[in-house]
Write a protein that holds these residues in place. Structure first.
Motif, short mmCIF file in Angstrom:
data_model
loop_
_atom_site.label_atom_id
_atom_site.label_comp_id
_atom_site.label_asym_id
_atom_site.label_seq_id
_atom_site.Cartn_x
_atom_site.Cartn_y
_atom_site.Cartn_z
N LYS A 103 4.83 4.98 -0.06
CA LYS A 103 5.90 5.44 -0.93
C LYS A 103 7.21 5.21 -0.19
O LYS A 103 7.34 5.59 0.98
CB LYS A 103 5.74 6.92 -1.26
N VAL A 104 8.15 4.56 -0.86
CA VAL A 104 9.39 4.16 -0.20
C VAL A 104 10.58 4.78 -0.93
O VAL A 104 10.66 4.76 -2.17
CB VAL A 104 9.54 2.63 -0.20
N PHE A 105 11.49 5.33 -0.16
CA PHE A 105 12.72 5.90 -0.71
C PHE A 105 13.91 5.08 -0.21
O PHE A 105 14.10 4.93 0.99
CB PHE A 105 12.90 7.35 -0.27
N VAL B 238 10.84 -1.96 6.88
CA VAL B 238 9.53 -2.61 6.80
C VAL B 238 8.51 -1.54 6.46
O VAL B 238 8.41 -0.52 7.16
CB VAL B 238 9.16 -3.31 8.13
N LYS B 239 7.77 -1.76 5.40
CA LYS B 239 6.77 -0.81 4.94
C LYS B 239 5.46 -1.53 4.68
O LYS B 239 5.41 -2.76 4.59
CB LYS B 239 7.25 -0.13 3.65
N ARG B 240 4.41 -0.74 4.54
CA ARG B 240 3.09 -1.32 4.27
C ARG B 240 2.74 -1.13 2.80
O ARG B 240 3.19 -0.18 2.15
CB ARG B 240 2.04 -0.67 5.15
N LEU C 11 16.32 5.33 -5.17
CA LEU C 11 15.34 4.42 -5.76
C LEU C 11 14.01 4.67 -5.06
O LEU C 11 13.96 4.69 -3.82
CB LEU C 11 15.77 2.97 -5.58
N ILE C 12 12.96 4.85 -5.85
CA ILE C 12 11.66 5.19 -5.29
C ILE C 12 10.63 4.12 -5.68
O ILE C 12 10.52 3.77 -6.86
CB ILE C 12 11.20 6.56 -5.80
N LEU C 13 9.94 3.63 -4.68
CA LEU C 13 8.80 2.76 -4.93
C LEU C 13 7.56 3.62 -4.70
O LEU C 13 7.25 4.01 -3.57
CB LEU C 13 8.80 1.57 -3.96
N GLU C 14 6.90 3.99 -5.78
CA GLU C 14 5.80 4.95 -5.69
C GLU C 14 4.66 4.43 -4.82
O GLU C 14 4.07 5.16 -4.04
CB GLU C 14 5.28 5.27 -7.08
N SER C 15 4.36 3.16 -4.94
CA SER C 15 3.29 2.53 -4.16
C SER C 15 3.72 1.09 -3.91
O SER C 15 3.51 0.22 -4.76
CB SER C 15 1.96 2.59 -4.92
#
Lengths: 113, 110
Positions: free
Chosen positions: A18-20, A12-14, A76-80
């Motif tokens: 940045k998500v890895f 769970v992220k906001r 896999l990276i979600l930059e924002s």
């Protein structure tokens, strides 16, 4: 047995974080893939890699990037992160460029609030 | 667009019955694969059938391929509650990437 592991089962992220997401394989396969799976849309390919430091865009790369510094690891990276990136993320590995069978990790269910 | 599309989208049967799922695809293929996905988990490869094969068996699974109709079917015989899952067909597109259909959701009631 082929083993593909993903770093988290649930995450769970906001928005804006940045998500890895990490995927590790123990089979020395050249090819690694990241998909996302959404109800009614099936599996969609985000990015894939045929070798270390090589990456190619899939069908929906926008908002994502990837890293393959070592053969066994594909990130896999979600930059924002955004709410529309809430999804099930699946990593897979495969035997050769036009093969054939793919082996999947257990998936990471990501929720972006 | 989807290379493989499954039919029906959902199927509910009683334990012991046979389950048949169909897949249609659009372009020529080298092979077609079927995968299974338990709820909330990754996909598991079930069986691969090559374009020069018409039928293939693996345990209680039987896959047929009709390249003239660009279609395949997956038959699960004597189904069990543990067969409850989503089933996907997959083919390669011209770029060599594996393209999955949207799946058939099978429910086997005990």
């Amino acid at each position: 047995d082929v083993k593909v592991t993903q770093s988290s089962r649930y995450l769970v992220k906001r928005t804006g974080e940045k998500v890895f997401l990490e995927c590790v394989q123990d089979m020395d396969h050249e090819n690694m893939f990241w998909y996302r799976q959404d109800p009614g849309l099936g599996l969609r390919l985000i990015y894939f890699s045929y070798d270390v430091k090589m990456k190619e865009k899939g069908d929906i790369p926008e908002g994502y990037s990837v890293s393959r510094e070592k053969k066994e690891r594909f990130s896999l990276i979600l930059e924002s992160a955004s709410t529309n990136q809430t999804s099930m993320y699946l990593c897979a590995i495969g035997g050769s460029r036009r093969s054939d069978t793919q082996y999947f990790g257990p998936g990471t269910r990501l929720t972006v609030l | 667009s989807q290379q493989g599309e499954e039919d029906p989208q959902a199927l509910s049967i009683q334990e012991g019955e046979n389950a048949t799922m169909n897949c249609s695809y659009k372009t020529s293929i080298n092979n077609l694969q079927w995968y299974r996905q338990n709820s909330g988990r990754g996909l598991v490869h079930l069986i691969l059938i090559r374009s020069n094969e018409r039928e293939k068996h693996s345990g209680r699974l039987r896959v047929t391929l009709d390249t003239s109709k660009k279609s395949s079917s997956l038959l699960i015989t004597a189904s069990r509650a543990a067969d409850t899952a989503s089933y996907f067909c997959a083919t390669h597109n011209q770029g060599g990437k594996l393209i999955f259909g949207q799946g058939t959701e099978l429910s086997v009631k005990p």
